[in-house]
Write a protein that holds these residues in place. Sequence first.
Motif, PDB file in Angstrom:
ATOM      1  N   GLU A   8       0.840  -1.210   0.000  1.00 20.78           N
ATOM      2  CA  GLU A   8       0.000   0.000   0.000  1.00 20.78           C
ATOM      3  C   GLU A   8       0.871   1.255   0.000  1.00 20.78           C
ATOM      4  O   GLU A   8       0.598   2.215  -0.729  1.00 20.78           O
ATOM      5  CB  GLU A   8      -0.926   0.035   1.222  1.00 20.78           C
ATOM      6  CG  GLU A   8      -1.800  -1.185   1.397  1.00 20.78           C
ATOM      7  CD  GLU A   8      -1.097  -2.323   2.128  1.00 20.78           C
ATOM      8  OE1 GLU A   8      -0.256  -2.068   3.008  1.00 20.78           O
ATOM      9  OE2 GLU A   8      -1.386  -3.486   1.784  1.00 20.78           O
ATOM     10  N   ALA A   9       1.908   1.245   0.813  1.00 22.69           N
ATOM     11  CA  ALA A   9       2.819   2.393   0.875  1.00 22.69           C
ATOM     12  C   ALA A   9       3.580   2.537  -0.443  1.00 22.69           C
ATOM     13  O   ALA A   9       3.782   3.657  -0.931  1.00 22.69           O
ATOM     14  CB  ALA A   9       3.800   2.235   2.029  1.00 22.69           C
ATOM     15  N   PHE A  10       3.976   1.406  -1.045  1.00 25.62           N
ATOM     16  CA  PHE A  10       4.673   1.470  -2.329  1.00 25.62           C
ATOM     17  C   PHE A  10       3.740   2.020  -3.406  1.00 25.62           C
ATOM     18  O   PHE A  10       4.155   2.822  -4.248  1.00 25.62           O
ATOM     19  CB  PHE A  10       5.188   0.077  -2.726  1.00 25.62           C
ATOM     20  CG  PHE A  10       6.075   0.088  -3.926  1.00 25.62           C
ATOM     21  CD1 PHE A  10       7.386   0.536  -3.835  1.00 25.62           C
ATOM     22  CD2 PHE A  10       5.608  -0.327  -5.166  1.00 25.62           C
ATOM     23  CE1 PHE A  10       8.217   0.557  -4.944  1.00 25.62           C
ATOM     24  CE2 PHE A  10       6.426  -0.306  -6.283  1.00 25.62           C
ATOM     25  CZ  PHE A  10       7.735   0.140  -6.162  1.00 25.62           C
ATOM     26  N   LYS A  11       2.457   1.613  -3.345  1.00 22.47           N
ATOM     27  CA  LYS A  11       1.486   2.130  -4.313  1.00 22.47           C
ATOM     28  C   LYS A  11       1.336   3.640  -4.151  1.00 22.47           C
ATOM     29  O   LYS A  11       1.198   4.369  -5.149  1.00 22.47           O
ATOM     30  CB  LYS A  11       0.136   1.443  -4.122  1.00 22.47           C
ATOM     31  CG  LYS A  11      -0.893   1.852  -5.142  1.00 22.47           C
ATOM     32  CD  LYS A  11      -2.192   1.101  -4.977  1.00 22.47           C
ATOM     33  CE  LYS A  11      -3.164   1.544  -6.068  1.00 22.47           C
ATOM     34  NZ  LYS A  11      -4.473   0.925  -5.900  1.00 22.47           N
ATOM     35  N   ALA A  12       1.353   4.123  -2.915  1.00 20.84           N
ATOM     36  CA  ALA A  12       1.259   5.572  -2.680  1.00 20.84           C
ATOM     37  C   ALA A  12       2.453   6.301  -3.284  1.00 20.84           C
ATOM     38  O   ALA A  12       2.292   7.384  -3.873  1.00 20.84           O
ATOM     39  CB  ALA A  12       1.183   5.844  -1.172  1.00 20.84           C
ATOM     40  N   VAL A  13       3.633   5.719  -3.187  1.00 16.07           N
ATOM     41  CA  VAL A  13       4.813   6.329  -3.799  1.00 16.07           C
ATOM     42  C   VAL A  13       4.664   6.359  -5.313  1.00 16.07           C
ATOM     43  O   VAL A  13       4.958   7.367  -5.960  1.00 16.07           O
ATOM     44  CB  VAL A  13       6.101   5.571  -3.385  1.00 16.07           C
ATOM     45  CG1 VAL A  13       7.312   6.080  -4.162  1.00 16.07           C
ATOM     46  CG2 VAL A  13       6.343   5.667  -1.904  1.00 16.07           C
ATOM     47  N   VAL A  14       4.177   5.255  -5.896  1.00 16.58           N
ATOM     48  CA  VAL A  14       3.987   5.188  -7.349  1.00 16.58           C
ATOM     49  C   VAL A  14       2.970   6.234  -7.803  1.00 16.58           C
ATOM     50  O   VAL A  14       3.187   6.945  -8.796  1.00 16.58           O
ATOM     51  CB  VAL A  14       3.541   3.766  -7.788  1.00 16.58           C
ATOM     52  CG1 VAL A  14       3.153   3.751  -9.255  1.00 16.58           C
ATOM     53  CG2 VAL A  14       4.650   2.761  -7.531  1.00 16.58           C
TER      54      VAL A  14
END
Length: 114
Positions: free
Chosen positions: A104-110
């Motif tokens: 989820e955090a990686f998706k937010a960065v993307v």
Amino acid sequence: MPRSVNSVAKRARRKRVLKQAKGYFGRRKNVWTVAKNAVDKAMSYAYRDRRNKKRTFRALWIARINAGARLHGMSYSQFIGKVKANNIELNRKVLADLAMNNPEAFKAVVEKVK
């Protein structure tokens, strides 16, 4: 005049090398000439691989970031280029950890860099 030899120092050197060879198989652990060669080789491998370990981990992080980025329709190079352009100061180690353990955090960065 008789030749002077320092047997104490010689014995200490040999003991040190044989102690390092502890756990080796066969004559490598208790025969001086074989143990010395085995320990020298092991030390050179250890020196080399302390440097190679850094490369190996970087390659692992890149593979993990690439896999995470491709789930969101980006390649690794596009993703890293946009991360740098947006002044997001997360290194590859942290990005790889996010991609693996916190999608989820990686998706937010993307989403932030798109």
